[in-house]
Design an enzyme around this catalytic site. Structure first.
Site, PDB file in Angstrom:
ATOM      1  CG  ASP A  91      -0.183  -0.163   2.579  1.00 57.62           C
ATOM      2  OD1 ASP A  91       0.625  -0.558   2.607  1.00 57.62           O
ATOM      3  OD2 ASP A  91      -0.681   0.837   3.503  1.00 57.62           O
ATOM      4  CD  GLU A 121       4.236   0.597   6.836  1.00 62.17           C
ATOM      5  OE1 GLU A 121       5.006   0.950   7.975  1.00 62.17           O
ATOM      6  OE2 GLU A 121       4.074   1.632   6.163  1.00 62.17           O
TER       7      GLU A 121
END
Lengths: 356, 356
Positions: B72, B126
């Site tokens: 991400d 994250e």
């Protein structure tokens, strides 16, 4: 309408004034009633400016004194109409300050030939922002109506004489630093830690106590608010402390500002708010005679009151009223009836030498 | 679909991954593409849990290592699609950390017989709150999939080895006092002045620098936010300071909490947030060999990263990636193409002893 019977009795008059609700901004009805009573007294010249009333004798006396009180109250807190239990009269405005206003109105009507010329002053909007204060507005628009050698403000003092008042100022002390990630804090400079230096100066600060005309004014310099910070992982680059300095009336506003800047030398200091103190003014002849009539030593007024507005006009002024200042603005507000009677007697002794 | 040509070239692969937008919460498409590439490699066992992928060799090697990266990114800031200028590839995620993820994916597909068994890990979320972190969730639900002797997290380090990480904790230090009118401040106790005592301790605080396995962890204890105050004329009865302690990984969380409580002895201290550090773990054999492949001394990681999650599982872990950490989360995010190539070469040297 305030009847002759009521006007003749300061206790009944207090109760009648209390029962005319007059929260700041809603003083028209009470002002109408007081105006009618004053206009019925042939020895008074009455001027109305908005909801502020000035009623003056013109006896050609060598000295003129002001007796002043505001007619507004803080919001009613389920404490109207008034009620009486033994020596206690309960209700909104009983202490602050319809009992004081009643003393002035009673004397205005019943003392046609006082020792001094007297200017009775009843004004509005004392309990709200200074901008709306009736005394402030009258002093700006008609200062000639306030000309006098001495003023007595009938704010609650529990029958003591409270002399002059402290000045007050606020300033914001700002500290600067440099942002950095808090995992590498040595790359930044912490503005909150720097604010700690300013707080250390406040902790070390030794406030003066100043005796003026026998009254002791105790000063105080305090942080009242603090803020700062960016995020939980950032070394903050700015912090601020709001400080409040209450200063004895031997300092001017300018001297007070300079003192605070000196205390925080090396920091950014911005003055945000300021009002001058008032000297006790106990040396004016009518003040001396008033103190003799009270028969008790005066105390310094700790706090700011409208006496400072008279001081700004060059008129020495004292606070004296039957209410208990600690009850002002409380739901439990009340006044002791014998304090009203004692206050009326003191004022009569001073102004007319006995009964009126 | 990621073509064979793209998978064979870490630079082209970085660009392809960058051009699949995958802001946290929107990782399905990129995960599908990575999953397909992994499943096409017959030497890998692939498990998908949500948008987290685990692909493992099972060669019976005596040691197992993890290569991990998140898929991400932070929100796009007008910096997609990617573009290349000379040695620079611009775009959201180029540094943090699709260039790192590309190295892992390239090796996963092109190194069928590495020296160690390898578990490749690609995870989601994250960049958002810990609760959603794919690695955290996998460690909780399937810890067996993460079993290893050593882990390498391909977060941006600009080609350096950053070892372990600091722990971090936040606490709120509260001071109490007693309200009073600021005109009679001596009747109160000023909680903001009292907070100044806590700030004085922070100013006096000497942070440790701790050397562990040749890496120096520099600690820091800082105020990050402060607040307090009631009104401009009231001595405040409460103030608070939020402090952030970044601690070396030789302290446990509990020891860090105890240390902060000791620093602020006599004050109310409430821990609000805490995460453990991670020891550098440079003594594990695969770590030593990795350092030899890099050929440069490791540095302490100052900041908190997901290596601490491996540490919590008892797995020593290092950070190593081609991106520049200072560009992470910026509109100007980019990666140097020769850093991607150098990173790929280092990993090949370590895992397979040369080209793959």
């Amino acid at each position: 309408m305030l009847s002759h019977v009521v006007l003749a009795d300061p206790v009944a008059l207090t109760r009648a004034l209390v029962d005319i609700e007059s929260v700041s901004g809603n003083e028209a009805e009470i002002t109408d009633a007081v105006e009618a009573a004053l206009k019925a007294a042939p020895h008074l010249d009455v001027t109305r400016v908005g909801n502020t009333l000035v009623a003056a004798t013109s006896l050609g006396r060598p000295q003129r004194v002001v007796l002043a009180g505001h007619l507004d109250t803080v919001p009613v807190a389920g404490n109207l109409p008034s009620r009486t239990e033994g020596n206690i009269m309960h209700g909104c405005g009983t202490s602050d300050m319809k009992s004081g206003a009643a003393l002035a109105l009673h004397l205005a009507v019943h003392a046609p030939a006082p020792k001094y010329d007297v200017t009775y002053l009843f004004y509005d909007c004392e309990e709200v922002e200074s901008e709306r204060n009736g005394l402030r507005k009258l002093a700006a628009s008609h200062p000639e109506l306030l000309a006098a050698d001495f003023a007595l403000l009938l704010e609650p003092t529990y029958g003591l004489v409270e002399a002059g008042c402290q000045g007050t100022m606020r300033a914001v002390v700002t500290t600067r630093g440099r942002r950095a990630h808090s995992a590498r804090s040595w790359l930044g400079e912490n503005a909150i830690h720097r604010a700690g230096e300013a707080l250390a100066r406040l902790r070390r600060y030794e406030a003066r106590s100043v005796e003026i005309d026998g009254c002791v004014y105790r000063e105080g310099l305090n942080a009242v608010k603090i803020g700062g910070g960016v995020a939980g992982n950032v070394i903050p680059d700015e912090a601020w402390i709001e400080v409040n300095f209450r200063f004895a009336p031997d300092r001017s506003e300018e001297q007070a500002h300079a003192h605070v800047r000196e205390v925080f030398e090396g920091f950014e200091v911005a003055v945000t708010d300021s009002a001058p103190g008032a000297l006790p003014g106990l040396t004016a002849p009518p003040a001396k005679e008033f103190l003799a009539a009270v028969g008790r030593p005066p105390q310094a007024k700790l706090g700011w009151t409208d006496v400072a507005r008279f001081a700004t006009l060059g008129i020495p002024a004292l606070n004296f009223g039957p209410g208990d200042p600690n009850l002002a603005h409380t739901r439990e507000e009340h006044v002791e009836i014998d304090k009203i009677e004692a206050g009326a007697e003191t004022l009569r002794r001073w102004l007319v030498g006995g009964e009126c």
